[in-house]
Design a protein around this motif. Sequence first.
Motif, PDB file in Angstrom:
ATOM      1  N   GLY A 284       0.628  -1.104  -0.155  1.00 39.87           N
ATOM      2  CA  GLY A 284      -0.208   0.546  -0.011  1.00 39.87           C
ATOM      3  C   GLY A 284       0.737   1.403  -0.319  1.00 39.87           C
ATOM      4  N   ILE A 285       2.189   1.401   0.070  1.00 39.33           N
ATOM      5  CA  ILE A 285       3.080   2.295   0.559  1.00 39.33           C
ATOM      6  C   ILE A 285       3.420   3.402  -1.332  1.00 39.33           C
ATOM      7  CG2 ILE A 285       5.055   1.655  -0.097  1.00 39.33           C
ATOM      8  CD1 ILE A 285       5.907   3.122   2.346  1.00 39.33           C
ATOM      9  N   ILE A 286       2.938   2.509  -1.741  1.00 38.00           N
ATOM     10  CA  ILE A 286       3.741   2.625  -3.098  1.00 38.00           C
ATOM     11  C   ILE A 286       1.959   3.516  -3.290  1.00 38.00           C
ATOM     12  CG2 ILE A 286       4.857   1.180  -4.094  1.00 38.00           C
ATOM     13  CD1 ILE A 286       2.284  -0.161  -5.401  1.00 38.00           C
ATOM     14  N   SER A 287       1.122   3.754  -2.986  1.00 32.64           N
ATOM     15  CA  SER A 287       0.057   4.327  -3.819  1.00 32.64           C
ATOM     16  C   SER A 287      -0.099   6.076  -3.615  1.00 32.64           C
ATOM     17  CB  SER A 287      -1.744   3.153  -3.307  1.00 32.64           C
ATOM     18  OG  SER A 287      -1.390   4.001  -1.859  1.00 32.64           O
ATOM     19  N   ALA A 309      -4.727   1.116 -12.979  1.00 37.89           N
ATOM     20  CA  ALA A 309      -6.298   0.603 -13.342  1.00 37.89           C
ATOM     21  C   ALA A 309      -5.806  -0.722 -13.019  1.00 37.89           C
ATOM     22  CB  ALA A 309      -6.159   0.574 -14.794  1.00 37.89           C
ATOM     23  N   THR A 310      -4.915  -1.489 -13.871  1.00 36.21           N
ATOM     24  CA  THR A 310      -4.388  -3.463 -13.252  1.00 36.21           C
ATOM     25  C   THR A 310      -4.265  -3.218 -11.684  1.00 36.21           C
ATOM     26  OG1 THR A 310      -3.304  -3.577 -15.624  1.00 36.21           O
ATOM     27  CG2 THR A 310      -2.887  -5.179 -14.312  1.00 36.21           C
ATOM     28  N   MET A 311      -3.615  -2.713 -11.269  1.00 37.68           N
ATOM     29  CA  MET A 311      -3.763  -2.670  -9.420  1.00 37.68           C
ATOM     30  C   MET A 311      -5.121  -2.427  -8.809  1.00 37.68           C
ATOM     31  SD  MET A 311      -0.123  -0.652  -8.786  1.00 37.68           S
ATOM     32  CE  MET A 311       1.240  -0.164  -9.387  1.00 37.68           C
ATOM     33  N   SER A 312      -6.241  -1.662  -8.914  1.00 43.19           N
ATOM     34  CA  SER A 312      -6.875  -1.198  -8.399  1.00 43.19           C
ATOM     35  C   SER A 312      -8.291  -2.365  -8.340  1.00 43.19           C
ATOM     36  CB  SER A 312      -8.007  -0.132  -9.066  1.00 43.19           C
ATOM     37  OG  SER A 312      -7.864   0.152 -10.599  1.00 43.19           O
ATOM     38  N   ILE A 313      -8.122  -3.456 -10.072  1.00 42.22           N
ATOM     39  CA  ILE A 313      -8.658  -4.782 -10.214  1.00 42.22           C
ATOM     40  C   ILE A 313      -8.414  -5.813  -8.846  1.00 42.22           C
ATOM     41  CG2 ILE A 313      -9.941  -6.751 -11.495  1.00 42.22           C
ATOM     42  CD1 ILE A 313      -8.232  -5.188 -14.030  1.00 42.22           C
ATOM     43  N   GLN A 314      -7.557  -6.091  -8.549  1.00 45.93           N
ATOM     44  CA  GLN A 314      -7.441  -7.347  -7.706  1.00 45.93           C
ATOM     45  C   GLN A 314      -6.992  -6.156  -6.292  1.00 45.93           C
ATOM     46  OE1 GLN A 314      -3.007  -9.194  -7.904  1.00 45.93           O
ATOM     47  NE2 GLN A 314      -4.451  -9.167 -10.776  1.00 45.93           N
ATOM     48  N   ARG A 315      -6.676  -4.983  -5.500  1.00 43.97           N
ATOM     49  CA  ARG A 315      -6.730  -4.084  -4.704  1.00 43.97           C
ATOM     50  C   ARG A 315      -7.145  -2.816  -4.254  1.00 43.97           C
ATOM     51  NH1 ARG A 315      -0.041  -5.980  -3.491  1.00 43.97           N
ATOM     52  NH2 ARG A 315      -0.658  -7.930  -4.515  1.00 43.97           N
ATOM     53  N   GLY A 317      -8.698  -1.640  -2.188  1.00 43.27           N
ATOM     54  CA  GLY A 317      -8.428  -0.785  -0.634  1.00 43.27           C
ATOM     55  C   GLY A 317      -6.966  -0.037  -0.962  1.00 43.27           C
ATOM     56  N   MET A 318      -5.573  -0.875  -1.710  1.00 40.21           N
ATOM     57  CA  MET A 318      -4.463   0.517  -2.268  1.00 40.21           C
ATOM     58  C   MET A 318      -5.133   2.133  -2.226  1.00 40.21           C
ATOM     59  SD  MET A 318      -1.733  -2.464  -3.559  1.00 40.21           S
ATOM     60  CE  MET A 318      -1.152  -0.227  -4.082  1.00 40.21           C
ATOM     61  N   ILE A 343     -10.626   3.274 -13.310  1.00 42.49           N
ATOM     62  CA  ILE A 343     -10.322   3.338 -11.642  1.00 42.49           C
ATOM     63  C   ILE A 343     -11.228   3.658 -11.140  1.00 42.49           C
ATOM     64  CG2 ILE A 343      -8.501   4.280 -10.465  1.00 42.49           C
ATOM     65  CD1 ILE A 343      -6.338   4.619 -12.648  1.00 42.49           C
ATOM     66  N   LEU A 344     -12.133   4.585 -11.335  1.00 40.42           N
ATOM     67  CA  LEU A 344     -13.001   4.908 -10.700  1.00 40.42           C
ATOM     68  C   LEU A 344     -13.978   3.364 -10.765  1.00 40.42           C
ATOM     69  CD1 LEU A 344     -14.255   8.642 -11.808  1.00 40.42           C
ATOM     70  CD2 LEU A 344     -12.889   8.297  -9.272  1.00 40.42           C
ATOM     71  N   THR A 345     -14.097   2.754 -11.670  1.00 42.35           N
ATOM     72  CA  THR A 345     -15.337   1.896 -11.605  1.00 42.35           C
ATOM     73  C   THR A 345     -14.833   0.391 -10.558  1.00 42.35           C
ATOM     74  OG1 THR A 345     -16.018   2.288 -13.398  1.00 42.35           O
ATOM     75  CG2 THR A 345     -16.976   0.642 -13.047  1.00 42.35           C
ATOM     76  N   ASN A 346     -13.452   0.749 -10.666  1.00 43.25           N
ATOM     77  CA  ASN A 346     -12.981  -0.601 -10.358  1.00 43.25           C
ATOM     78  C   ASN A 346     -12.765  -0.057  -8.991  1.00 43.25           C
ATOM     79  OD1 ASN A 346     -12.032  -1.487 -12.553  1.00 43.25           O
ATOM     80  ND2 ASN A 346     -10.160  -0.538 -13.309  1.00 43.25           N
TER      81      ASN A 346
END
Length: 1043
Positions: A284-287, A309-315, A317-318, A343-346
């Motif tokens: 989460g520190i990278i967000s 966009a790729t990250m926000s599908i799996q996690r 909360g970040m 990203i907003l949708t994810n």
Amino acid sequence: MLESNKDSAKLDAMKRIVGMIAKGKNASELFPAVVKNVASKNIEIKKLVYVYLVRYAEEQQDLALLSISTFQRALKDPNQLIRASALRVLSSIRVPIIVPIMMLAIKEASADLSPYVRKNAAHAIQKLYSLDPEQKEMLIEVIEKLLKDKSTLVAGSVVMAFEEVCPDRIDLIHKNYRKLCNLLVDVEEWGQVVIIHMLTRYARTQFVSPWKEDDGLEDNEKNFYESDDELKEKTEDRKKPYTMDPDHRLLIRNTKPLLQSRNAAVVMAVAQLYWHISPKSEAGIISKSLVRLLRSNREVQYIVLQNIATMSIQRKGMFEPYLKSFYVRSTDPTMIKTLKLEILTNLANEANISTLLREFQTYVKSQDKQFAAATIQTIGRCATNISEVTDTCLNGLVCLLSNRDEIVVAESVVVIKKLLQMQPVQHGEIIKHMAKLLDSITVPVARASILWLIGENCERVPKIAPDVLRKMAKSFTSEDDLVKLQILNLGAKLYLTNSKQTKLLTQYILNLGKYDQNYDIRDRTRFIRQLIVPNEKSGALSKYAKKIFLAQKPAPLLESPFKDRDHFQLGTLSHTLNIKASGYLELSNWPEVAPDPSVRNVEVIELAKEWTPTGKAKKENPAKKFYSESEEEEESSDSSSSDSESESGSESGEGGGSEEEEDSSEDSSEGSSSEEESESGDESEAENKRMATRNSKNKGKSDTEDGKKKNEKSRTSGSSDADSSSIESSSDSESESESEYESRKTTKEIGKQTKQDRNLLTKDVSLLDLDDFNPISTPVVLPTPALSPSLIADLEGLNLSTSSSVISVGTPVFVPGKTHVLLHRMSGKGLAANYFFPRQPCIFGDKMVSVQITLNNTSDRKIENIHIGEKKLPVGMQMHVFHPIDSLEPEGSITVSMGIDFCDSTQTASFQLCTKDDCFNVSIQPPIGELLLPVTMSEKDFKKEQGMLTGMNETSAVIIAAPQNFTPSMVLQKVVNVANVGVVPSGQDNIHRFAAKTVHSGSLMLVTVELKEGSTAQLIINTEKTVIGSVLLRELKPVLSQG
């Protein structure tokens, strides 16, 4: 000019030629004339000739070969730039015949004394490999040799050569792994990117997955045939805790400071490293760092948003805390807008969907039609993902059907079709409404979607469907091919369900389709005719026509287009294009069992004695210690502190959540400094033992100690500077209820009780063991006044002024509760210190400013002998220190008083805060308003004194603000918050007067705020101390201007 005998003319000619090349003009015709000057004795000309030859050697190979003996001679030139340039030109001549010469040159250059030449040797390796891959084995030997190089200049280039020539030879990295991790901070930016990507691949092959600890333990049930012993073994294996390899942790920790790099590629590289190899709890520190990159140019934004966009599908909360950062701006290009929508949708969930839908409503009205259409698709996806808002979204999309814009209406129709397909519930009214739109909508996709919907639900709208077919039959010949296919389908479905009304219509449409220009339509027409109109030639399929046409269709799955990209490494070209690019190296899966970690152990060499904590080894060679390590530490601490400063600077001015961001940047800078301190922890311990045995004031220090002291100073001051702003902001925002204040007052007593009541086991705390990714947030305790009320009353009665009988020191009107960080807990190895100005007369001297320091022990061990060490004060400045504190229990807190004579200046008072084991360089810098004492005087005396302090002693400024900011209470509150001044009674409502005197010299400071008509006011300051007056004016002006 190139033929001239004068060097100046040749130099001028070469500058012009290189200028032409820089502008993109073709200068290849001049090659013969330029190459003649390659043997010039003038170094400047030689450099420019080599620049030219590097550019054109590949095109003019024959002419370049004529000068090859000159290049070989230049490889022995005493000037390192000439040697490097000669190697570059030699490797740019793409002729197989000179491969042996190039190979020899590279081997010689790899052993050159100059790191710049060795760097160019690494670059030449890649060129030679592409020219002759058969040289691979010899080149690997050179790469192995260069990988052992300790120069930061070479590291990035040789790793790049490794990636090009032999990326599968992981065994070459083993011995150099730790060295590369430690050098990473000092390597140039593009070298950092290459090394980080290589180390990411390395970590995936050498370490066990850190994600196992996050996986839930499933299949707890015992298998029927499983014995108790087998079950016990299984549970033991499962309970075995995951412990991260120290080398794995080293990589994660050493890349963390690079999240604050100015280079977006470096930040992106660290982000992908954390994503692919760090525990999920630490990723989460990278967000925050990635969100910071969204302020860059649009090209950087595009790449960063794709990865988010790729990250926000799996996690999800970040990035949820930074939801507002992904709101679309009107100035964003369409490509950025669509990615932000993705990203907003994810990130959409039940909690934030109402806010997002309001945001989407605004986007639909955008002038950018492509973006508006993408927004409607997004609303459709939100409706399918979150069942609670499906009906709301559907109603909203139906409202959009009455929009003037045809593209918006068309997209709405397509999305509604998908939503109705997912919900088999009766939606007859919506279908009827959409049927009416056929007269006005011209977009083929929308018309086709409406016809498909009516065909699927023809039994639910029995009256409308035949009429729609009638209208479509009229316009069949002018329709788009996509619409014609759906008209044929609609006719077939109606023929099967309502042949009485539509038999003739369907036959008419089939006849039209039979002679259509498009062969797809002709083919479909023949197929449908044979299927639905039975005759002797009809096959067995015609019996099942109804089942074929009116079968239940599966609902479309609205998925993110980024869902299938996660198998590519983030930040790569393959990930961006969603296709495997040439040269892409896949990340391997985590090994089940970690390979032998001992392969990374390096043989202990003689210099390693310096690391031993014994006094003997230190005394043997102090000079080497000074040059070998302290300089490296100083460089790395400088770079990390400057990074953190630029980070906090770039993030000022952001909206809500800025405090959280500052806190995290503070933690990252602490992390880097704590690692460096821990490396030399044993040495400093031994050093402090020796220092305690002698008087440091009278005796000189050795070079080693000086280097160490200088280094410590830069580290601690760097981290405390970076931390101060965040802790101030957090302390300001804390509510100050009376109960909290009382509880803080008793902190000291509680500390004493715990000392008597319990005995804690003491542990050796190493800063390497601290969880630097999830730091424990310790609240900043606001200090309580260390003086008793009766003593304060006595002090207030004292008249410290000797200049005038009418002037007397008064009580402070307001005491701000703002604390400043003196020493952060990470820098202080568990000891935290904050200071505070109580605005009371100092009991240690009438020229001193009273300062209260609160000391907190945040570690789990007792801190002993806390005292002030060496003082480094400017000339004239004096300090009265507090008495040494014998011990401070874990979680204990104590407040002590000090007095500092700042000599009426804002110079910094630097000194050492010491414990039994360590000394930390700290400093106190007073705000200008704390160098004053409030004065009580009458209005008459004020005017009299003001009259004597005019001309050069008067500074003034005009302030513009809203009238509501100029109320008496607001003016009073703002002035006394900035400066410790007393209020002078005024007979005029529009004039506010304040008086004070400087603590050191007792010079009067008279402040007047005169309100003018409208929204202006004049601020006047009269004082003999013109410098302090102008600084105070500069601080008061913005405070009075703002609301």
